[in-house]
Enzyme design. Structure first.
Site, PDB file in Angstrom:
ATOM      1  N   TYR A  63       0.791  -1.099   0.015  1.00 32.93           N
ATOM      2  CA  TYR A  63       0.041  -0.080   0.009  1.00 32.93           C
ATOM      3  C   TYR A  63       0.929   1.312  -0.047  1.00 32.93           C
ATOM      4  CZ  TYR A  63      -3.284   3.528   1.997  1.00 32.93           C
ATOM      5  OH  TYR A  63      -3.933   4.366   2.301  1.00 32.93           O
ATOM      6  N   SER A  76       6.284   3.499  13.198  1.00 32.76           N
ATOM      7  CA  SER A  76       4.926   3.607  13.330  1.00 32.76           C
ATOM      8  C   SER A  76       4.527   4.392  14.750  1.00 32.76           C
ATOM      9  CB  SER A  76       4.215   2.330  13.445  1.00 32.76           C
ATOM     10  OG  SER A  76       2.894   2.402  13.949  1.00 32.76           O
ATOM     11  N   THR A  93       2.778   3.631  16.797  1.00 32.17           N
ATOM     12  CA  THR A  93       2.437   2.544  17.826  1.00 32.17           C
ATOM     13  C   THR A  93       3.750   2.330  18.795  1.00 32.17           C
ATOM     14  OG1 THR A  93       1.919   0.221  18.062  1.00 32.17           O
ATOM     15  CG2 THR A  93       3.662   0.536  16.724  1.00 32.17           C
ATOM     16  N   PHE A 106      10.028  -0.950   3.454  1.00 32.67           N
ATOM     17  CA  PHE A 106       8.590  -1.192   3.759  1.00 32.67           C
ATOM     18  C   PHE A 106       8.114  -2.761   4.213  1.00 32.67           C
ATOM     19  CE2 PHE A 106       8.381   2.378   0.962  1.00 32.67           C
ATOM     20  CZ  PHE A 106       7.648   3.336   1.458  1.00 32.67           C
ATOM     21  N   TYR A 129       3.566  -6.722  17.107  1.00 32.14           N
ATOM     22  CA  TYR A 129       3.870  -5.808  15.913  1.00 32.14           C
ATOM     23  C   TYR A 129       4.526  -4.849  16.304  1.00 32.14           C
ATOM     24  CZ  TYR A 129       3.035  -2.272  12.601  1.00 32.14           C
ATOM     25  OH  TYR A 129       3.068  -1.116  11.717  1.00 32.14           O
ATOM     26  N   ASP A 146       9.866  -7.428  -3.315  1.00 27.79           N
ATOM     27  CA  ASP A 146       8.428  -7.858  -2.721  1.00 27.79           C
ATOM     28  C   ASP A 146       8.144  -9.154  -2.859  1.00 27.79           C
ATOM     29  OD1 ASP A 146       5.647  -7.829  -1.960  1.00 27.79           O
ATOM     30  OD2 ASP A 146       5.867  -5.495  -1.932  1.00 27.79           O
ATOM     31  N   GLY A 164      -7.839  -3.239  23.375  1.00 22.65           N
ATOM     32  CA  GLY A 164      -6.295  -2.641  23.007  1.00 22.65           C
ATOM     33  C   GLY A 164      -6.273  -1.161  22.501  1.00 22.65           C
ATOM     34  N   ASP A 165      -7.802  -0.660  21.936  1.00 20.71           N
ATOM     35  CA  ASP A 165      -7.610   0.682  21.243  1.00 20.71           C
ATOM     36  C   ASP A 165      -7.458   1.560  22.503  1.00 20.71           C
ATOM     37  OD1 ASP A 165      -8.212   0.045  18.629  1.00 20.71           O
ATOM     38  OD2 ASP A 165     -10.314   0.153  18.858  1.00 20.71           O
ATOM     39  N   LYS A 186       8.782  -2.764  15.838  1.00 22.60           N
ATOM     40  CA  LYS A 186       9.067  -1.564  15.318  1.00 22.60           C
ATOM     41  C   LYS A 186       9.984  -0.919  16.421  1.00 22.60           C
ATOM     42  CE  LYS A 186       6.606  -1.563  11.753  1.00 22.60           C
ATOM     43  NZ  LYS A 186       7.306  -1.584  10.392  1.00 22.60           N
ATOM     44  N   PHE A 213       1.497   7.988  11.281  1.00 32.21           N
ATOM     45  CA  PHE A 213       0.078   7.982  12.132  1.00 32.21           C
ATOM     46  C   PHE A 213      -0.673   7.021  11.362  1.00 32.21           C
ATOM     47  CE2 PHE A 213       0.993  10.013  15.997  1.00 32.21           C
ATOM     48  CZ  PHE A 213       2.250  10.234  15.864  1.00 32.21           C
ATOM     49  N   ASN A 214      -1.968   7.610  10.926  1.00 32.28           N
ATOM     50  CA  ASN A 214      -2.643   6.616  10.447  1.00 32.28           C
ATOM     51  C   ASN A 214      -3.133   6.974   8.781  1.00 32.28           C
ATOM     52  OD1 ASN A 214      -3.519   6.113  13.186  1.00 32.28           O
ATOM     53  ND2 ASN A 214      -4.959   4.880  12.578  1.00 32.28           N
TER      54      ASN A 214
HETATM   55  P1  NAD Z   1       1.637  -3.805   3.142  1.00 29.42           P
HETATM   56  O1  NAD Z   1       1.166  -4.932   3.551  1.00 29.42           O
HETATM   57  O2  NAD Z   1       0.547  -3.104   2.026  1.00 29.42           O
HETATM   58  O3  NAD Z   1       3.247  -3.844   2.398  1.00 29.42           O
HETATM   59  C1  NAD Z   1       3.967  -4.419   2.836  1.00 29.42           C
HETATM   60  C2  NAD Z   1       4.482  -5.094   1.591  1.00 29.42           C
HETATM   61  O4  NAD Z   1       5.917  -6.021   2.043  1.00 29.42           O
HETATM   62  C3  NAD Z   1       3.612  -6.088   1.020  1.00 29.42           C
HETATM   63  O5  NAD Z   1       3.541  -5.991  -0.420  1.00 29.42           O
HETATM   64  C4  NAD Z   1       4.111  -7.504   1.473  1.00 29.42           C
HETATM   65  O6  NAD Z   1       3.908  -8.401   0.302  1.00 29.42           O
HETATM   66  C5  NAD Z   1       5.798  -7.394   1.517  1.00 29.42           C
HETATM   67  N1  NAD Z   1       6.398  -8.157   2.300  1.00 29.42           N
HETATM   68  C6  NAD Z   1       6.281  -8.529   3.698  1.00 29.42           C
HETATM   69  N2  NAD Z   1       7.091  -9.412   4.188  1.00 29.42           N
HETATM   70  C7  NAD Z   1       7.951  -9.541   3.150  1.00 29.42           C
HETATM   71  C8  NAD Z   1       9.273 -10.290   2.792  1.00 29.42           C
HETATM   72  N3  NAD Z   1       9.453 -11.188   4.204  1.00 29.42           N
HETATM   73  N4  NAD Z   1       9.860 -10.188   1.889  1.00 29.42           N
HETATM   74  C9  NAD Z   1       9.421  -9.163   0.874  1.00 29.42           C
HETATM   75  N5  NAD Z   1       8.180  -8.680   0.946  1.00 29.42           N
HETATM   76  C10 NAD Z   1       7.508  -8.772   1.921  1.00 29.42           C
HETATM   77  O7  NAD Z   1       1.693  -2.920   4.287  1.00 29.42           O
HETATM   78  P2  NAD Z   1       1.733  -1.181   4.265  1.00 29.42           P
HETATM   79  O8  NAD Z   1       0.589  -0.555   4.667  1.00 29.42           O
HETATM   80  O9  NAD Z   1       2.115  -0.479   2.765  1.00 29.42           O
HETATM   81  O10 NAD Z   1       2.941  -0.788   5.284  1.00 29.42           O
HETATM   82  C11 NAD Z   1       4.363  -0.574   4.810  1.00 29.42           C
HETATM   83  C12 NAD Z   1       5.122  -0.455   6.153  1.00 29.42           C
HETATM   84  O11 NAD Z   1       4.762   0.561   6.861  1.00 29.42           O
HETATM   85  C13 NAD Z   1       4.859  -1.799   6.953  1.00 29.42           C
HETATM   86  O12 NAD Z   1       6.346  -1.986   7.550  1.00 29.42           O
HETATM   87  C14 NAD Z   1       4.065  -1.477   7.965  1.00 29.42           C
HETATM   88  O13 NAD Z   1       4.413  -1.873   9.375  1.00 29.42           O
HETATM   89  C15 NAD Z   1       4.455   0.248   7.970  1.00 29.42           C
HETATM   90  N6  NAD Z   1       3.234   0.715   8.763  1.00 29.42           N
HETATM   91  C16 NAD Z   1       2.026   0.917   8.124  1.00 29.42           C
HETATM   92  C17 NAD Z   1       0.908   1.645   8.659  1.00 29.42           C
HETATM   93  C18 NAD Z   1      -0.399   1.422   7.927  1.00 29.42           C
HETATM   94  O14 NAD Z   1      -1.236   1.934   8.583  1.00 29.42           O
HETATM   95  N7  NAD Z   1      -0.435   0.993   6.891  1.00 29.42           N
HETATM   96  C19 NAD Z   1       1.169   2.284   9.843  1.00 29.42           C
HETATM   97  C20 NAD Z   1       2.612   2.525  10.287  1.00 29.42           C
HETATM   98  C21 NAD Z   1       3.462   1.646   9.951  1.00 29.42           C
HETATM   99  N1  UDP Z   2     -12.596   1.209  13.890  1.00 25.19           N
HETATM  100  C1  UDP Z   2     -14.128   1.232  14.122  1.00 25.19           C
HETATM  101  N2  UDP Z   2     -14.698   0.041  13.308  1.00 25.19           N
HETATM  102  C2  UDP Z   2     -13.794  -0.685  12.441  1.00 25.19           C
HETATM  103  C3  UDP Z   2     -12.584  -0.483  12.482  1.00 25.19           C
HETATM  104  C4  UDP Z   2     -11.977   0.460  13.037  1.00 25.19           C
HETATM  105  O1  UDP Z   2     -14.745   1.536  14.961  1.00 25.19           O
HETATM  106  O2  UDP Z   2     -14.325  -1.516  11.658  1.00 25.19           O
HETATM  107  C5  UDP Z   2     -12.143   2.376  14.879  1.00 25.19           C
HETATM  108  C6  UDP Z   2     -11.031   1.652  15.718  1.00 25.19           C
HETATM  109  O3  UDP Z   2     -11.625   1.249  17.105  1.00 25.19           O
HETATM  110  C7  UDP Z   2     -10.219   2.792  16.188  1.00 25.19           C
HETATM  111  C8  UDP Z   2     -10.293   3.764  14.728  1.00 25.19           C
HETATM  112  O4  UDP Z   2     -11.544   3.236  13.808  1.00 25.19           O
HETATM  113  O5  UDP Z   2     -10.626   3.781  17.009  1.00 25.19           O
HETATM  114  C9  UDP Z   2      -9.039   3.431  13.579  1.00 25.19           C
HETATM  115  O6  UDP Z   2      -8.722   2.288  13.595  1.00 25.19           O
HETATM  116  P1  UDP Z   2      -7.814   1.418  12.694  1.00 25.19           P
HETATM  117  O7  UDP Z   2      -7.769  -0.151  12.809  1.00 25.19           O
HETATM  118  O8  UDP Z   2      -7.983   1.951  11.293  1.00 25.19           O
HETATM  119  O9  UDP Z   2      -6.461   2.263  13.174  1.00 25.19           O
HETATM  120  P2  UDP Z   2      -5.699   1.857  14.526  1.00 25.19           P
HETATM  121  O10 UDP Z   2      -6.441   1.649  15.753  1.00 25.19           O
HETATM  122  O11 UDP Z   2      -4.680   0.893  14.374  1.00 25.19           O
HETATM  123  O12 UDP Z   2      -4.938   3.320  14.550  1.00 25.19           O
END
Ligand code: NAD
Ligand code: UDP
Length: 334
Positions: free
Chosen positions: A11, A125, A127, A81, A149, A31, A294-295, A153, A178-179
Site C-alpha cells: 500500500y 509507526s 505505535t 517497507f 507488531y 517484494d 487494546g484501542d 518496530k 500515524f494513520n
Molecule cells: P503492506 O502489507 O501493504 O505492504 C508491505 C509489503 O511488504 C507487502 O507488499 C508484502 O508483500 C511485503 N512483504 C512482507 N514481508 C516481506 C518479506 N519478508 N519479503 C519481501 N516482501 C515482504 O503494508 P503497508 O501498509 O504498505 O505498510 C508498509 C510498512 O509501513 C510496514 O512495515 C508497516 O508496518 C508500516 N506501517 C504501516 C502503517 C499503516 O497503517 N498502513 C502504519 C504504520 C507503519
Molecule cells: N474502527 C471502528 N470500526 C472498524 C474499524 C476500526 O470503529 O471496523 C475504529 C477503531 O476502533 C479505531 C479507529 O477506527 O478507533 C481506527 O482504527 P484502525 O484500525 O484503522 O487504526 P488504529 O486503531 O490501528 O490506529
C-alpha cells in the site's frame, strides 16, 4: 538515485514508488507479494508514466537473493517497507512477526554493509509511543509497545540506533507514520486488504460499495468529544512524499533520526464516517458496538519536527482522503 524499495508493491510502498519515479529516481522493487497483487508494479508504471527498473519477487530475508539484487544494481539508498503489519494477528502468531520483521531488517543491513550502501529509510509507526504518552506525540518521548507488531518496530528502531552508533557513515531515518488512509487519485493504487478489513477506512469504503452490510463503530463511550476514538489520519500520497524528504535528509546527514509523519489533527471515527458520506454523497450504514480490545482513546502527531527539519507537511485533508478511497474502490484495475 537508484533506490531499493522493499515492500514496494504494498500500500504505502507503491505510492512511494510513484513519487520516486516522478521525482526522477530509479526504482528497484523487492517484494514477495505476500500481501500485494502481482499487477501492482505495472500499475505503478502506468500512474507514474515511467518504468520500474527491476522487480524482484523475493523474500527480503533471503540473503542470497538480496545479495543478487545489490550485485546487479548500484543501490544508492533503501526504503524498507517490507513487513507484516496486522496488530491482532501479531498477538496470535508472534514468532512469525518477530521472524519476518526482524530478519528482513537484519538481512538488509548486512547486505547493505557488504555493498557499501549507507542510506536507510525505515517504516516505523506511531505505535512505538505505546500506551503511556500523552498526545500530541513528540519524537523525544519514550517508546514501548502493547503487542508483538509494535515491539518489532521498537526493536528495529533500537537496532538502527545501535548500528548508526557503530557505523558513523550510516544514515537511518525512522519515519513514524500515524494513520495513512486514502489512495492515489488515479484510482489505480490503494489499500486493498485480503478478507475482511481490520482498519477503518477500507471497511467504510466496502460498506459504501455494498460489499459489506454495515460498519460497527468500536465504542462511543471514550473520553473524547463525541465518545469515539481520535486518530491522526493522513493521506497516503502525502506520506509517500515524506519518503522523498527523508531520502534527501539521509543524503546530507548521518546517524539515526526519528520523525513523525502525521497531520497534527485528531479526527474521530464518527467524523470520518460522516466526512465520507458527505464527500461522496453515499450512505454508510453503521451501528455502535463495544470497544475493541487494546484501542487507545486518542493520539495524534506533533509534526513540527518533520516540517522544520525535513521541510515536509501534509497538504491533503480528510475530505481528499475520503474522495480518493472511494475512487479507488470503484475503479476497475486492469
Ligand atoms: P503492506 O502489507 O501493504 O505492504 C508491505 C509489503 O511488504 C507487502 O507488499 C508484502 O508483500 C511485503 N512483504 C512482507 N514481508 C516481506 C518479506 N519478508 N519479503 C519481501 N516482501 C515482504 O503494508 P503497508 O501498509 O504498505 O505498510 C508498509 C510498512 O509501513 C510496514 O512495515 C508497516 O508496518 C508500516 N506501517 C504501516 C502503517 C499503516 O497503517 N498502513 C502504519 C504504520 C507503519
Ligand atoms: N474502527 C471502528 N470500526 C472498524 C474499524 C476500526 O470503529 O471496523 C475504529 C477503531 O476502533 C479505531 C479507529 O477506527 O478507533 C481506527 O482504527 P484502525 O484500525 O484503522 O487504526 P488504529 O486503531 O490501528 O490506529
Amino acid at each position: 538515485m537508484k533506490i531499493l524499495v522493499t515492500g514496494g508493491a504494498g500500500y504505502i510502498g507503491s505510492h512511494t514508488c510513484v513519487e520516486l519515479l516522478q521525482a526522477g529516481h530509479e526504482v528497484v522493487i523487492a517484494d514477495n507479494f505476500y500481501n500485494a497483487d502481482r499487477a501492482v508494479p505495472s500499475r505503478i508504471e502506468k500512474v507514474a508514466g515511467k518504468p520500474v527498473t527491476a522487480v524482484y519477487p523475493i523474500d527480503v530475508a533471503d540473503k542470497a537473493a538480496l545479495n543478487q539484487v545489490f550485485d546487479e544494481h548500484q543501490i544508492d539508498g533503501v526504503i524498507h517497507f517490507a513487513g507484516l503489519k496486522a496488530v491482532g494477528e501479531s498477538v496470535q502468531i508472534p514468532l512469525r512477526y518477530y521472524r519476518n520483521n526482524l530478519d528482513t531488517t537484519l538481512t538488509l543491513l548486512e547486505v547493505m554493509e557488504a555493498h557499501g550502501c549507507n542510506k536507510f529509510v525505515f517504516s516505523s509507526s506511531a505505535t512505538v509511543y505505546g500506551p503511556n504518552n500523552k498526545a500530541p506525540f513528540t519524537e523525544d518521548m519514550p517508546t514501548s509497545a502493547t503487542n508483538p507488531y509494535g515491539w518489532t518496530k521498537v526493536m528495529i528502531e533500537q537496532i538502527l540506533r545501535d548500528y548508526c552508533a557503530a557505523k558513523p557513515a550510516f544514515s537511518a531515518v525512522l519515519l513514524r507514520y500515524f494513520n495513512p488512509i486514502g489512495a492515489h487519485p488515479s484510482g489505480l493504487l490503494g489499500d486493498d486488504p485480503n478478507g475482511i478489513p481490520n482498519n477503518l477506512m477500507p471497511y467504510v469504503a466496502r460498506v459504501a460499495a455494498g460489499q459489506l452490510p454495515k460498519l460497527t463503530v468500536f465504542g462511543d463511550d471514550y473520553d473524547t468529544p463525541d465518545g469515539t476514538c481520535l486518530r491522526d489520519y493522513l493521506h497516503v500520497v502525502d506520506l509517500a512524499k515524506g519518503h522523498l524528504s527523508a531520502l534527501e535528509y539521509a543524503n546530507e546527514h548521518t546517524g539515526a533520526e526519528a520523525f513523525n509523519l502525521g497531520t497534527g489533527n485528531g479526527t474521530s471515527v464518527l467524523e470520518l464516517i460522516h466526512a465520507f458520506m458527505k464527500e461522496n454523497h453515499i450512505d454508510v450504514p453503521y451501528v455502535i458496538g463495544p470497544r475493541r480490545d487494546g484501542d487507545l482513546p486518542g493520539f495524534w502527531a506533533n509534526a513540527d519536527k518533520a516540517n522544520r527539519v525535513l521541510g515536509w507537511k501534509a497538504e491533503l485533508d480528510v475530505n481528499d482522503m475520503c474522495r480518493d478511497a472511494w475512487t479507488f474502490i470503484q475503479t476497475p484495475k486492469d
